[in-house]
Design a protein around this motif. Structure first.
Motif, mmCIF file in Angstrom:
data_model
loop_
_atom_site.group_PDB
_atom_site.id
_atom_site.type_symbol
_atom_site.label_atom_id
_atom_site.label_comp_id
_atom_site.label_asym_id
_atom_site.label_seq_id
_atom_site.Cartn_x
_atom_site.Cartn_y
_atom_site.Cartn_z
ATOM 1 N N UNK A 1 0.828 -1.209 0.000
ATOM 2 C CA UNK A 1 0.000 0.000 0.000
ATOM 3 C C UNK A 1 0.870 1.271 0.000
ATOM 4 N N UNK A 2 1.863 1.218 0.845
ATOM 5 C CA UNK A 2 2.762 2.382 0.892
ATOM 6 C C UNK A 2 3.495 2.571 -0.445
ATOM 7 N N UNK A 3 3.851 1.473 -1.085
ATOM 8 C CA UNK A 3 4.574 1.554 -2.362
ATOM 9 C C UNK A 3 3.714 2.233 -3.414
ATOM 10 N N UNK A 4 2.432 1.905 -3.427
ATOM 11 C CA UNK A 4 1.551 2.560 -4.388
ATOM 12 C C UNK A 4 1.493 4.061 -4.156
ATOM 13 N N UNK A 5 1.437 4.438 -2.895
ATOM 14 C CA UNK A 5 1.447 5.871 -2.584
ATOM 15 C C UNK A 5 2.750 6.547 -3.048
ATOM 16 N N UNK A 6 3.845 5.813 -2.823
ATOM 17 C CA UNK A 6 5.153 6.383 -3.229
ATOM 18 C C UNK A 6 5.264 6.517 -4.741
ATOM 19 N N UNK A 7 4.666 5.585 -5.469
ATOM 20 C CA UNK A 7 4.701 5.675 -6.937
ATOM 21 C C UNK A 7 3.969 6.925 -7.393
ATOM 22 N N UNK A 8 2.834 7.190 -6.791
ATOM 23 C CA UNK A 8 2.089 8.404 -7.158
ATOM 24 C C UNK A 8 2.916 9.657 -6.860
ATOM 25 N N UNK B 1 6.094 9.828 -6.714
ATOM 26 C CA UNK B 1 7.231 9.881 -7.631
ATOM 27 C C UNK B 1 6.849 10.518 -8.963
ATOM 28 N N UNK B 2 5.669 10.225 -9.450
ATOM 29 C CA UNK B 2 5.211 10.821 -10.692
ATOM 30 C C UNK B 2 5.133 12.346 -10.560
ATOM 31 N N UNK B 3 4.601 12.780 -9.409
ATOM 32 C CA UNK B 3 4.526 14.226 -9.166
ATOM 33 C C UNK B 3 5.931 14.854 -9.104
ATOM 34 N N UNK B 4 6.843 14.122 -8.453
ATOM 35 C CA UNK B 4 8.225 14.651 -8.326
ATOM 36 C C UNK B 4 8.923 14.707 -9.679
ATOM 37 N N UNK B 5 8.666 13.736 -10.576
ATOM 38 C CA UNK B 5 9.278 13.756 -11.899
ATOM 39 C C UNK B 5 8.831 14.966 -12.684
#
Length: 938
Positions: free
Chosen positions: A266-273, A275-279
């Motif tokens: 669950x946390x990984x999914x949040x981090x992926x989102x 990461x997209x914003x950070x990119x």
């Protein structure tokens, strides 16, 4: 000792390793101790047997030596052999005692005791008896003594020694065998120990693999499966040691990770989102950074270009630096930059032929093209054959124009790059940076104007004849001109160097005569009276004194005093003119009034008194003399005036210089108190001169020599060649001239301020006229003098004819080391000139005499090699009388005399006076030279 009871892996393996090591140490120590004791006993026995064997062998050898030396004595009665026998006997005793100390069996002890008894009897009884028999020469008794049993006893002992040696050798061999056997056993034991150690080590390794490696491999396989996500269940290893603890820990970790795996997903999914914003944000930031970096590089380029061109002081330098910077910064292969108002270029990687082709073929086209557009890039193909096959690559050329409306000046630049086009950004950067050049060009224009104005001011200041020095409020010199440096004899270098007040004031004061007055003037001009303009006059001391007038003027800037300008004006010429005016008035007053007084006085006597004819004649002669004096004075004034005005006419002709000198000497022939001696060492004397002016010069110099020799004395004239000149010296024995007054002698109206010289008189124009005449003849004149010893005047004139070596060749052909010196005594100037020319042509040096008195003085000064004499001299002393004087004097008796006369020879005189030869005038000139050289060779 906890490790002996622990169940951990470390304790088990330490316990096992310790027991094995202790067991090996105990077993090996016991074996080594036993073998070492047995080995030592065998070695001791071996060494004892070897020592016994050596002692018995030495006893046998010593015994044989005793009887050998004794028999030598018996045979030869040599006392030395007897002494050697006694010496061997003493050695035998020592060796026997050593043998008795050994471990002996009963038989060996008995043999040694019997041998000791025998040798004692032999020493005390048999040997002395044998010696007596030898001395008595009783050989039969000696033979009987030898057969009494001595030899048998010795032989018996030697036999025993041989048997004992064999027995001992057998025992030694037995001991060596035992030692070898012990070594073999010890080796086997060592091999067995090593085998046991290797077995124990193998067991230890097997235990390690079984107890550690296999469980770890099982645990590692479980970890790999867990890492790959294939491990679903894990059973910990049931052990109480470290491996069991590690296995149970991994089992607990496995359970905890499985429990938290969902939460981590669950946390990984949040981090992926996130990461997209950070990119997205990173891309925006990267774009912003690139823009800032581009702006920074553009600013750096601007700054670097400003740094490159900030030190330039000429437009060509600006162009060179700018084009070089653009080409290196933008990787341009070739570049050129020029201005619209001149032909100055800045180029990069372009040869002279490329520049010439560009200016003749491309420049006009590019300028025409840029009239419509300020920046143009064109593309054209270019072929290269740099590899195996040729290839084509495009060349991109960029043309840029920047116009400055304020100055109506245009900057053009052209760049060429191979295979790489100019981007729009590069074009914009280049055009923008070129626009900034106008600021630099304006600065250079102002700088050039300032430099030109400064150079103009410096040239004006340096070309002013007055010396100028500018000092600040502290008195230090800030600037000076070249005239100031030259005035005080310093080099005009670094004219803007600051010189402290104490230094320059001391330097100036040491060169002037009015030291204290000049220091007071400077101190006032820089002190309390600095706001006033003032002046003074001082004199610079040196080889030629200078009279200088200095005045000071204060300098103000915005009504504030900033320094003082001192102007030093050389008024030497003006001062000398004033002095000359004063001198002229004094001289003219004296030189005119004196003869006018005589003329007026004698004229009144003739007019108003009756005088006898003799007195009238004397009065008239005096009037004529004074009139001539006035005429000469007026002529001197007129000559110097015409010379200064450039109106003096000269009539140049070819003349022999000795002829002019002889005519000048003839003028003073009547003066017996100051005879003139003329020696001619020259071989060339043709000059191009105005004869009258040259006679005027020589007569003037001879007149001065006579005037300034009031006590008499001879005047010597010498002439010689100095390269392409004829050099003449006129030397007197007069009062001389002080060294400091010599530079003044050639100035008009210059007279030495001395009472003895003032009495002599004169206008002071003679030497000035002589110098003007010598200058017009391209010659020179100078004076050397020593006060109280006389004066020498030197003259030089350029020769007319080319170098002639005839005279030198003639002299060398007659085998003379130096040129012969010939004294010519002849009162006819023309004949004298002819004779001297002939002899000089053949390399002779000439001494001239027109009277017998001059001849006597010449002989007293220097003895010639030959005398050529005329008999008809207009004097009381005839030529024959002069010859008689020569022959009577020991110094001159051997000098050959040649008579040159119009009279026929008188036989009695000719033979009595030993005349070398007699020439009757007229005769060919070459006969004179032939006669002279013939006489010299004889």
């Amino acid at each position: 000792m906890k490790w002996l009871k622990t169940t951990s892996l470390r304790g088990r393996y330490i316990r096992l390793l310790t027991i094995g090591i202790v067991a090996m140490l105990v077993i090996n120590t016991a074996i080594y101790a036993f073998m070492n004791i047995q080995q030592g006993q065998l070695e001791d026995r071996y060494f004892a047997l070897q020592e016994k064997k050596d002692i018995f062998n030495e006893l046998s050898l010593s015994l044989n030596q005793i009887f050998f030396r004794a028999r030598g004595y018996y045979s030869f009665q040599n006392e030395q052999e007897l002494q050697l026998a006694y010496g061997e006997l003493a050695n035998f005793k020592i060796t026997l005692n050593q043998a008795l100390e050994q471990s002996l069996d009963a038989n060996e002890a008995t043999v040694l005791q019997n041998l000791q008894t025998f040798m004692k009897a032999y020493e005390e009884e048999n040997l002395p008896a044998a010696v007596v028999l030898v001395q008595q020469q009783d050989y039969d008794g000696l033979r009987a003594l030898s057969q009494s049993g001595l030899n048998a006893a010795v032989n018996e002992f030697n036999q025993y020694t041989i048997e004992l040696d064999d027995n001992l050798e057998i025992q030694l061999e037995s001991v060596r065998d035992q030692i070898f056997e012990y070594n073999r056993v010890y080796t086997l034991i060592v091999y067995a120990s090593l085998t046991f150690i290797l077995g124990a080590l193998a067991f230890y390794v097997w235990q390690t693999i079984r107890g550690i490696v296999r469980p770890i491999e099982s645990l590692s396989a479980a970890i790999n499966e867990f890492t790959e996500g294939r491990l679903q269940h894990y059973e910990p290893i049931e052990r109480v040691d470290e491996i069991g603890v590690l296995s149970r820990t991994f089992g607990s970790m496995f359970i905890a990770i499985r429990t938290n795996e969902e939460e981590l997903k669950n946390r990984n999914n949040q981090l992926v989102d996130q990461q997209q914003q950070m990119l997205i944000s990173q891309q925006q930031l990267q774009q912003s950074l690139e823009e800032k970096e581009l702006a920074r590089k553009r600013v750096e380029r601007y700054n670097e270009l400003n740094r490159q061109i900030s030190v330039a002081i000429a437009r060509r330098d600006v162009a060179e630096r700018t084009i070089r910077y653009f080409c290196s910064s933008y990787k341009v292969d070739h570049g050129i930059m020029w201005f619209s108002d001149n032909a100055e270029y800045g180029v990069y990687q372009m040869t002279d032929s490329m520049i010439e082709q560009f200016t003749s073929e491309r420049k006009a086209y590019i300028e025409k093209r840029l009239e419509q557009q300020d920046c143009v890039m064109v593309t054209r193909p270019a072929e290269y054959a740099g590899g195996i096959v040729p290839f084509e690559s495009p060349i991109y050329e960029l043309y840029v124009r920047v116009n400055h409306e304020a100055t109506d000046q245009t900057i053009y630049a052209a760049f060429a790059r191979i295979g790489n086009a100019f981007s729009a950004e590069e074009q914009q950067d280049i055009q923008t940076m070129l626009e900034r050049l106008h600021l630099v060009l304006d600065r250079i224009r102002l700088f050039e104007e300032n430099v030109q104005e400064r150079i103009l001011n410096e040239n004006i200041v340096n070309n002013i004849s007055e010396g100028i020095q500018y000092v600040d409020t502290t008195g230090a010199i800030l600037q000076r001109n070249e005239a100031f440096c030259e005035l005080f004899g310093s080099k005009p270098e670094n004219l803007e160097q600051v010189i402290p007040r104490e230094f320059w004031m001391e330097g100036l004061a040491t060169q002037v005569l009015e030291k204290e007055e000049l220091e007071v003037f400077f101190l006032k001009a820089l002190g309390d009276e600095k706001y006033k303009s003032q002046s003074m006059t001082y004199t610079i001391d040196g080889t030629s004194q200078k009279v200088v007038q200095v005045y000071s003027t204060p300098i103000y800037k915005q009504q504030e005093y900033t320094g003082t300008v001192f102007v030093h004006r050389d008024i030497t010429q003006q001062y000398e003119v004033d002095q000359m005016k004063t001198e002229l008035v004094s001289t003219v007053s004296h030189e005119l009034r004196t003869p006018l007084s005589s003329i007026l006085g004698f004229t009144e006597l003739l007019l108003y008194k009756d005088t006898k004819p003799e007195k009238q004649k004397r009065y008239l002669e005096t009037i004529q003399k004074e009139t001539s004096r006035l005429t000469n004075l007026i002529n001197d004034f007129l000559d110097i005036q015409r010379m200064e005005a450039g109106q003096q006419n000269y009539h140049f002709e070819e003349h022999r210089m000795e002829e002019i000198l002889l005519e000048s000497i003839e003028t003073f022939a009547t003066d017996d108190t100051r005879p003139i001696l003329f020696t001619d060492r020259s071989t060339r004397s043709f000059v191009r001169v105005d004869k009258e002016r040259m006679l005027q010069t020589i007569v003037n110099l001879l007149s001065n020599a006579r005037k300034f020799s009031p006590d008499g004395g001879s005047i010597t004239i010498e002439m010689e060649n100095d390269q392409e000149q004829v050099k003449i010296s006129i030397q007197d024995q007069g009062i001389g001239i002080p060294a400091q007054d010599i530079p003044k002698l050639f100035k008009k109206f210059s007279r030495i301020d001395n009472s003895s010289r003032r009495k002599i008189g004169g206008t002071g124009l003679g030497l000035a006229i002589c110098q003007e005449i010598m200058t017009e003849h391209h010659g020179s004149i100078w004076i050397e003098s020593e006060e109280g010893k006389g004066t020498t005047v030197w003259l030089t004139l350029p020769l007319l004819e080319d170098w002639n070596t005839v005279g030198k060749d003639v002299v060398s052909s007659h085998h003379f080391q130096d040129a012969p010196l010939v004294l010519l005594v002849e009162d006819d100037i023309s004949m004298l000139t002819l004779m001297s020319e002939e002899l000089k042509h053949h390399g002779c040096r000439i001494m001239y005499a027109t009277t017998t008195k001059e001849a006597q003085m010449a002989l007293a000064k220097q003895l010639p090699d030959v005398v050529v004499l005329d008999l008809m001299l207009e004097e009381e002393l005839t030529g024959w009388q002069l010859v008689e004087q020569l022959k009577e004097d020991q110094k001159t008796a051997k000098i050959p005399v040649i008579i040159s006369s119009a009279l026929e020879p008188q036989k009695d005189y000719f033979e009595t006076l030993q005349i070398a030869d007699y020439l009757v005038k007229p005769y060919p000139p070459e006969r004179l030279s032939q006669t002279v050289f013939m006489v010299l060779e004889q």
